[in-house]
Design an enzyme around this catalytic site. Structure first.
Site, short mmCIF file in Angstrom:
data_model
loop_
_atom_site.label_atom_id
_atom_site.label_comp_id
_atom_site.label_asym_id
_atom_site.label_seq_id
_atom_site.Cartn_x
_atom_site.Cartn_y
_atom_site.Cartn_z
CG ASP A 84 33.47 13.80 -5.60
OD1 ASP A 84 34.29 12.98 -6.05
OD2 ASP A 84 33.75 14.66 -4.73
CB SER A 85 35.01 10.94 -10.46
OG SER A 85 34.34 9.72 -10.18
CG ASP A 126 32.74 10.32 -3.42
OD1 ASP A 126 33.26 9.86 -2.39
OD2 ASP A 126 33.36 10.47 -4.49
CE LYS A 186 35.58 7.99 -2.26
NZ LYS A 186 36.00 9.39 -2.44
CD GLU A 211 37.68 14.30 -1.84
OE1 GLU A 211 38.27 15.40 -1.77
OE2 GLU A 211 37.27 13.81 -2.91
CD GLU A 254 42.44 10.52 -6.09
OE1 GLU A 254 41.40 10.49 -5.39
OE2 GLU A 254 42.46 10.96 -7.26
O1 KIV Z 1 35.02 10.23 -7.10
C1 KIV Z 1 35.82 9.31 -7.32
O2 KIV Z 1 35.82 8.69 -8.41
C2 KIV Z 1 36.78 8.95 -6.29
C3 KIV Z 1 37.83 7.95 -6.64
C4 KIV Z 1 38.86 8.58 -7.49
C5 KIV Z 1 38.41 7.30 -5.44
O3 KIV Z 1 36.72 9.46 -5.21
#
Ligand code: KIV
Length: 278
Positions: free
Chosen positions: A46-47, A85, A114, A116, A183
Site C-alpha cells: 500500500d506504499s 497488501d 499481508k 498490519e 518494520e
Molecule cells: O507497503 C509497503 O511497501 C510495505 C513495506 C514497507 C513492508 O508494507
C-alpha cells in the site's frame, strides 16, 4: 530459480542460510525488474499510495487500487511470489469483509495477502487462513496506524512495548501467518522475535537478525524525492538519470536532431514522389 515460491516454501526458509529478499512492485515494468533481479517475493504494497500516487500516507488507497496494481504486476507473470497488501479499512470491519477483500487480491493475481497489526488481528488472520489464503503479518511501525502512533515513529523502544511486540508476533504465528514483516523496531527486539517464533521474519528498519529483508522499489533505486528513513540503502539514482535522459531528448527535439532518418518511417520512392505531386 523455481517459478513462484509458495507460502510453505517461504515458511520453510525459517532460520535458513538464505535470507528472504522481498521488494515492492506496483506495475508490470517494476515487476519485470524485480523478476530480473531474482528476488524471492514481490510485495504490491500500500506504499503505492506514497511512492506512485503522490499521497502523504498509505491511508488513501482502497481495495480497488490494490486490485488494479496487483493485476498489473501479475500480468508480467513474474517468478517471485506476489504478496498484496490489504489496505486500511479492508479488514478492520470484520472477518467477512477481510476474507472477501483478500479473495479479490488473490483473484487479481496475488498468491498471498499481508495485513498490519498484532493480537487484535488474530480473528481476521484466522478467517483468511481458513479461506485457504496465505497471510503475512506486519508489526512495529505499521503505517496504517500513522495517526494512532503520532507519525512514522520507531516502535518497541521500551520494555513493555518490546514485550508486547514479542507477544503480538507469537499470536500472529499461532493464528496462521506464514511470515511476519517487522518494520521500524530496534534490532534486539527484532532478533528476539526472530529467535522465538516458528515463521520467518522479514525486516525493514529492524536490523540484520531477521530471516529476510524488504525495501520499497523506488527507495532502493532512487526514484523518489522524499526524505528517506535511515534504513534505506539506495543502490541507484534513477531520478537523476531519468531527468538527464529526458533533458537530452528535449534538447535533441529542440535542435532538430530527433528524430533521425533511421527513426522515421518512409514510403517507397515511387509512392513518395506520387504523393508529392498529387
Ligand atoms: O507497503 C509497503 O511497501 C510495505 C513495506 C514497507 C513492508 O508494507
Amino acid at each position: 530459480m523455481p517459478t513462484h515460491l509458495t507460502a510453505p516454501m517461504v515458511r520453510a526458509r525459517k532460520g535458513s542460510d538464505h535470507p528472504l529478499v522481498m521488494v515492492t512492485a506496483y506495475d508490470a515494468p517494476t515487476a519485470r525488474v524485480a523478476d530480473g533481479a531474482e528476488v524471492d517475493l514481490i510485495l504490491v504494497g500500500d506504499s503505492v499510495a506514497m511512492v506512485v500516487l503522490g499521497y502523504d500516507d498509505t491511508l488513501h488507497v482502497t481495495v480497488d487500487d490494490l486490485v488494479h496494481h496487483t493485476a498489473a504486476v501479475a500480468r508480467a507473470r513474474p517468478r517471485p511470489m506476489i504478496v498484496a497488501d490489504l489496505p486500511w479499512m479492508s479488514y478492520h470491519t470484520g472477518r467477512a469483509d477481510a476474507v472477501r477483500n483478500a479473495a479479490r487480491l488473490i483473484r487479481a493475481g496475488a498468491q498471498a495477502v499481508k495485513l498490519e497489526g498484532g493480537r487484535k488481528r488474530v480473528p481476521v488472520v484466522e478467517a483468511i487462513a481458513d479461506a485457504e489464503i496465505p497471510v503475512m503479518g506486519h508489526l512495529g511501525l505499521t503505517p496504517q496506524s500513522f495517526h494512532t502512533m503520532g507519525g512514522f515513529k520507531v516502535q518497541g523502544k521500551d520494555l513493555d512495548a518490546a514485550k508486547a511486540l514479542v507477544d503480538d508476533a507469537h499470536a500472529l504465528a499461532e493464528a496462521g501467518c506464514f511470515a511476519i514483516v517487522l518494520e521500524g523496531i530496534p534490532d534486539v527486539v527484532a532478533h528476539l522475535i526472530t529467535e522465538s517464533i516458528p515463521v520467518p521474519t522479514i525486516g525493514i528498519g529492524a536490523g540484520p537478525h531477521c530471516d529476510g529483508q524488504v525495501l520499497v522499489f523506488h527507495d532502493v533505486l532512487g526514484f523518489d524525492d522524499r526524505t528517506q528513513p535511515k534504513f534505506v540503502r539506495q543502490y541507484a539514482n534513477l531520478k537523476v538519470d531519468a531527468i538527464s535522459a529526458l533533458r537530452a531528448w528535449a534538447a535533441d527535439v529542440r535542435s532538430g536532431a530527433f528524430p533521425s532518418d533511421a527513426e522515421t518511417y518512409h514510403l517507397t520512392g515511387d509512392l513518395a514522389g506520387a504523393l508529392a505531386t498529387a
